[in-house]
Design a protein around this motif. Structure first.
Motif, PDB file in Angstrom:
ATOM      1  N   THR A 183       1.654   6.622  -7.019  1.00 34.06           N
ATOM      2  CA  THR A 183       0.570   7.510  -7.449  1.00 34.06           C
ATOM      3  C   THR A 183       0.928   8.969  -7.206  1.00 34.06           C
ATOM      4  O   THR A 183       0.643   9.844  -8.035  1.00 34.06           O
ATOM      5  N   ASP A 215       0.825  -1.206   0.000  1.00 34.96           N
ATOM      6  CA  ASP A 215       0.000   0.000   0.000  1.00 34.96           C
ATOM      7  C   ASP A 215       0.861   1.258   0.000  1.00 34.96           C
ATOM      8  O   ASP A 215       0.545   2.242  -0.679  1.00 34.96           O
ATOM      9  N   ASN A 242      -1.894   6.992   4.286  1.00 38.96           N
ATOM     10  CA  ASN A 242      -2.030   5.537   4.289  1.00 38.96           C
ATOM     11  C   ASN A 242      -2.498   5.164   5.697  1.00 38.96           C
ATOM     12  O   ASN A 242      -1.711   4.731   6.534  1.00 38.96           O
ATOM     13  N   LEU A 251       0.787   4.062  -3.040  1.00 42.88           N
ATOM     14  CA  LEU A 251       0.540   5.483  -2.774  1.00 42.88           C
ATOM     15  C   LEU A 251       1.705   6.328  -3.263  1.00 42.88           C
ATOM     16  O   LEU A 251       1.510   7.395  -3.857  1.00 42.88           O
ATOM     17  N   VAL A 264      -1.602  13.464   1.715  1.00 46.35           N
ATOM     18  CA  VAL A 264      -1.520  12.030   1.424  1.00 46.35           C
ATOM     19  C   VAL A 264      -1.726  11.258   2.719  1.00 46.35           C
ATOM     20  O   VAL A 264      -1.400  11.740   3.810  1.00 46.35           O
ATOM     21  N   VAL A 269      -6.109   3.642  -4.624  1.00 44.18           N
ATOM     22  CA  VAL A 269      -5.782   5.014  -4.241  1.00 44.18           C
ATOM     23  C   VAL A 269      -6.888   5.908  -4.763  1.00 44.18           C
ATOM     24  O   VAL A 269      -7.217   5.882  -5.959  1.00 44.18           O
ATOM     25  N   VAL A 273      -4.861   5.878   0.335  1.00 42.15           N
ATOM     26  CA  VAL A 273      -4.854   4.475  -0.068  1.00 42.15           C
ATOM     27  C   VAL A 273      -5.634   3.671   0.963  1.00 42.15           C
ATOM     28  O   VAL A 273      -5.572   3.948   2.158  1.00 42.15           O
ATOM     29  N   LEU A 321      -4.738  12.356  -1.623  1.00 41.16           N
ATOM     30  CA  LEU A 321      -4.504  10.991  -2.074  1.00 41.16           C
ATOM     31  C   LEU A 321      -4.541  10.084  -0.854  1.00 41.16           C
ATOM     32  O   LEU A 321      -3.754  10.264   0.074  1.00 41.16           O
TER      33      LEU A 321
END
Length: 219
Positions: free
Chosen positions: A22, A15, A101, A19, A99, A209, A150, A148
């Motif tokens: 991306t 993951d 995760n 990310l 971003v 994502v 994920v 963004l």
């Protein structure tokens, strides 16, 4: 890149890579103000800094914050790592790129407040952190900013898209990848099967994502 990772800090996995890839394709401009939520070792934050961004990284884990700081210092990259709950440490600040995760593994109860499991446990439906990010992150996006995030498809892609669109963002899935279950998911497979979250014998999950853009109307 090789990263220092103290015990209890989330190990960068598929993951993280998805990310990061991306983000590199996202068109992020040099000098962008980037916020990395749930930074762990700082892997995504470092990738953003290597792309010329000025980065703030946040994690609730003291060990993760120290790891991110050290990994950035060793590479002489402009990453400011701070400890706190999601976006609370950056109250009132705006970013060009956010971003994340976050933890997204479906569990049996509320996420733990301590221990390594905070890096993956996300409540009964896997959305304990995702829903809060969808609610809070849009308020921290600058004009034309993007988010963004994920997550696993097991945690519900449609609810994430709906929540972000409900905040006035333009949201879509921009990357997908099927990954084999890691140790946590393998150990929970029978329970997930019993709950109908995965098919019998399923031992992989789709990671996605989601990109959400603040598109300002122009006259």
């Amino acid at each position: 890149m090789l990263l220092l990772r103290p015990p209890g800090v989330y190990r960068p996995q598929g993951d993280t890579l998805l990310l990061t890839e991306t983000l590199r394709r996202s068109g992020m401009r040099p000098g962008a103000r980037v916020l990395d939520i749930c930074t762990g070792t700082g892997a995504v934050a470092l990738a953003a800094a290597l792309g010329g961004a000025s980065v703030t990284a946040v994690d609730v884990s003291t060990r993760a914050v120290l790891a991110a700081r050290l990994n950035a210092r060793l590479r002489r990259l402009p990453v400011k790592a701070v400890r706190g709950d999601l976006l609370r440490p950056v109250a009132g600040q705006l970013f060009d790129v956010i971003v994340s995760n976050p933890p997204y593994v479906p569990g049996r109860s509320a996420p733990p407040r301590h221990g390594a499991a905070r890096a993956w446990e996300a409540g009964d439906d896997g959305r304990a952190l995702l829903d809060r990010i969808c609610e809070q992150a849009p308020r921290h996006l600058a004009e034309d900013g993007m988010l963004l995030v994920v997550q696993s498809a097991l945690s519900g892609v449609a609810p994430t898209l709906a929540a972000l669109r409900g905040q006035g963002l333009k949201a879509s899935v921009v990357a997908r990848r099927t990954e084999p279950f890691g140790p946590v998911m393998r150990g929970r497979a029978a329970e997930l099967e019993a709950r109908g979250l995965i098919a019998p014998g399923q031992r992989s999950e789709e990671l996605v994502v989601i990109r959400a853009d603040r598109v300002e109307s122009r006259r």
